[in-house]
Enzyme design. Structure first.
Site, PDB file in Angstrom:
ATOM      1  N   GLY A 172      33.427  31.346  39.138  1.00 25.40           N
ATOM      2  CA  GLY A 172      33.184  32.687  38.620  1.00 25.40           C
ATOM      3  C   GLY A 172      31.842  32.933  37.965  1.00 25.40           C
ATOM      4  N   PRO A 206      32.540  26.356  41.300  1.00 30.63           N
ATOM      5  CA  PRO A 206      31.624  27.466  41.563  1.00 30.63           C
ATOM      6  C   PRO A 206      31.451  27.722  43.054  1.00 30.63           C
ATOM      7  CG  PRO A 206      30.376  25.481  41.165  1.00 30.63           C
ATOM      8  CD  PRO A 206      31.833  25.104  41.014  1.00 30.63           C
ATOM      9  N   ARG A 215      29.648  43.239  51.862  1.00 32.35           N
ATOM     10  CA  ARG A 215      29.742  43.497  50.414  1.00 32.35           C
ATOM     11  C   ARG A 215      29.332  44.907  49.991  1.00 32.35           C
ATOM     12  NH1 ARG A 215      27.410  41.192  46.808  1.00 32.35           N
ATOM     13  NH2 ARG A 215      29.114  40.879  45.361  1.00 32.35           N
ATOM     14  N   CYS A 226      30.214  52.288  63.924  1.00 33.42           N
ATOM     15  CA  CYS A 226      30.719  53.662  63.886  1.00 33.42           C
ATOM     16  C   CYS A 226      31.611  53.906  62.680  1.00 33.42           C
ATOM     17  CB  CYS A 226      31.481  53.961  65.171  1.00 33.42           C
ATOM     18  SG  CYS A 226      30.429  53.723  66.592  1.00 33.42           S
TER      19      CYS A 226
HETATM   20  C1  LIG Z   1      37.001  32.341  44.696  1.00 35.36           C
HETATM   21  C2  LIG Z   1      37.397  31.236  43.824  1.00 35.36           C
HETATM   22  C3  LIG Z   1      36.420  30.458  43.189  1.00 35.36           C
HETATM   23  C4  LIG Z   1      34.947  30.724  43.303  1.00 35.36           C
HETATM   24  O1  LIG Z   1      34.555  31.936  42.731  1.00 35.36           O
HETATM   25  P1  LIG Z   1      33.011  32.247  42.551  1.00 35.36           P
HETATM   26  O2  LIG Z   1      33.008  33.555  41.851  1.00 35.36           O
HETATM   27  O3  LIG Z   1      32.403  32.319  43.912  1.00 35.36           O
HETATM   28  O4  LIG Z   1      32.425  31.152  41.741  1.00 35.36           O
HETATM   29  C5  LIG Z   1      36.847  29.389  42.428  1.00 35.36           C
HETATM   30  N1  LIG Z   1      38.160  29.090  42.289  1.00 35.36           N
HETATM   31  C6  LIG Z   1      39.121  29.820  42.883  1.00 35.36           C
HETATM   32  C7  LIG Z   1      40.542  29.444  42.699  1.00 35.36           C
HETATM   33  C8  LIG Z   1      38.776  30.911  43.667  1.00 35.36           C
HETATM   34  O5  LIG Z   1      39.739  31.639  44.244  1.00 35.36           O
END
Ligand SMILES: *Cc1c(COP(=O)(O)O)cnc(C)c1O
Length: 405
Positions: free
Chosen positions: A229, A264, A302, A331
């Site tokens: 995250g 990550p 995105r 389209c």
């Molecule tokens: C998507 C996800 C991540 C990675 O998230 P990022 O925002 O790309 O770092 C890590 N752990 C789990 C369980 C996820 O679903």
């Protein structure tokens, strides 16, 4: 982000559109995080879903990274490129029996369980295979989104994980089962996080739970998975300092002998990647200027999906900026890369670079409008190489052709 990539040369060699990834940047990001946790045993488990190209996953595996997977397909990708099974974690709220069985047969580090019902299935599958399933439980620490509105996605992510009380019941059940071995705990409160406070709050709640499990239930866990995250700069975000982040985790775990896992995705690969597309036409509808390019929402979703911002440049031009929308040929009015941005006037075949496209770019690509997925290129030590060839028409019809009546 590497600003020395020669987009034109790559376009001549590989055609457009393409994704290019700076592998040296990927190394740097991985090392930065690994280094931040050096005071403890740690495993950086790369979230494969961010960019699952085999060469990208292998590159990280070669540095020592593990893999965080959310489908058995991702587990197979990680194994395919030699990531050791004891560094692979399988997460996700909706694992099928078949996926669970395969994960058990592959003997990966652990299955990250996200509900009581799932724990029952994992136990049953393990029993059928006469195995012991190593599990972690994904805890939803219910970090108050009112005090931290910037992670409001946490609200919608309630499908993930289980509350503290449920997790305790699950740990007890796992401890008592012959076919389950609880070894880890996990939390992941969201993506593109740019504030440390909610992470700190969540980690402290989970760390207290670990202490409680040990003292009250004699359950000693080996792995504390803080999830992924960590945010990146797309525009002008102020990021969490990696060392402060690691420090926060380590402080929360004071006195607990446990290995830290961090998962990550975006942080590692997001700014390694640039999506490069070429200008086909410009046109003006009324007063609205459109720059029409050969890439589209099927290549990089995105902006359409999240209204996400990606910095865009016309390669080699910076003068005579004027307002426009950058759009693709698909389209759908939702097929855009940017709306109302200032860009120089362009000509046919000018290249457009769309930055920060290394995470959730190619992996979200589709074949919508019967468009083949684009070429992916790696740059390492100044050399470029193709890591996925452009799909051709035959690829797109391969699974249908024989069924025409
Ligand atoms: C998507 C996800 C991540 C990675 O998230 P990022 O925002 O790309 O770092 C890590 N752990 C789990 C369980 C996820 O679903």
């Amino acid at each position: 982000m590497n600003n020395n990539i020669n987009f034109k040369e790559l376009a001549n060699k590989y055609q457009t559109p393409y994704y290019v990834y700076d592998f040296d940047y990927i190394t740097k990001q991985y090392q930065e995080l690994k280094e931040a946790f050096k005071a403890r045993k740690s495993l950086i488990s790369y979230a494969v879903k961010a960019n699952s190209n085999l060469s990208v996953v292998k590159h990280l595996g070669d540095q020592g990274a593990g893999a965080d997977c959310v489908s058995i397909g991702e587990v197979k990708r990680a194994l395919k490129v030699g990531i050791p099974k004891y560094k692979i974690i399988f997460s996700g709220v909706g694992k099928t029996d078949d996926e669970i069985k395969q994960a058990l047969e592959f003997d990966i580090l652990m299955i990250n369980v996200e509900s009581e019902a799932e724990l029952g299935r994992v136990e049953l599958m393990a029993k059928e295979l006469n195995k012991v399933a190593r599990i972690s439980i994904r805890v939803n620490p219910n970090v108050n989104p009112k005090t931290h509105p910037y992670i409001s996605t946490g609200l919608h992510e309630n499908k993930f994980g289980v509350d503290i009380d449920t997790s305790k019941r699950m740990y007890i059940k796992a401890k008592q089962s012959k076919n389950l071995e609880p070894i880890g705990i996990h939390c992941h409160i969201g993506s593109q996080l740019t504030h440390l406070e909610p992470i700190k709050e969540a980690i402290n709640i989970v760390a207290d739970l670990v202490r409680n499990l040990k003292s009250a239930l004699k359950i000693e866990l080996k792995f504390f998975d803080v999830g992924g995250g960590l945010g990146i700069v797309y525009n002008n975000e102020v990021l969490i300092d990696t060392n402060e982040y690691a420090q926060t985790v380590l402080e929360a775990l004071f006195g607990i002998d446990i290995t830290v896992i961090c998962e990550p995705g975006r942080f590692i690969v997001g700014n390694s990647g640039i999506f490069v597309t070429k200008v086909l036409y410009e046109k003006v509808n009324g007063t609205k200027r459109f720059v029409i390019v050969d890439g589209a929402m099927n290549d990089l979703l995105r902006p359409s999906l999240y209204d996400a911002y990606h910095k865009i440049e016309v390669v080699g031009k910076s003068e005579n900026n004027c307002d426009c929308n950058v759009v693709g040929p698909v389209c759908e009015s939702g097929d855009f890369f940017a709306k109302n941005i200032e860009l120089p006037m362009t000509q046919h075949n000018d290249l457009i670079a769309i930055y920060s496209a290394g995470a959730y770019g190619f992996t979200m690509a589709s074949n919508y409008n019967t468009r083949g997925k684009v070429t992916e290129i790696a740059i390492e030590d100044g050399d470029d190489r193709m890591i996925r060839r452009r799909e051709i028409f035959e690829d797109l019809i391969a699974n249908e052709e024989e069924y025409i009546k």
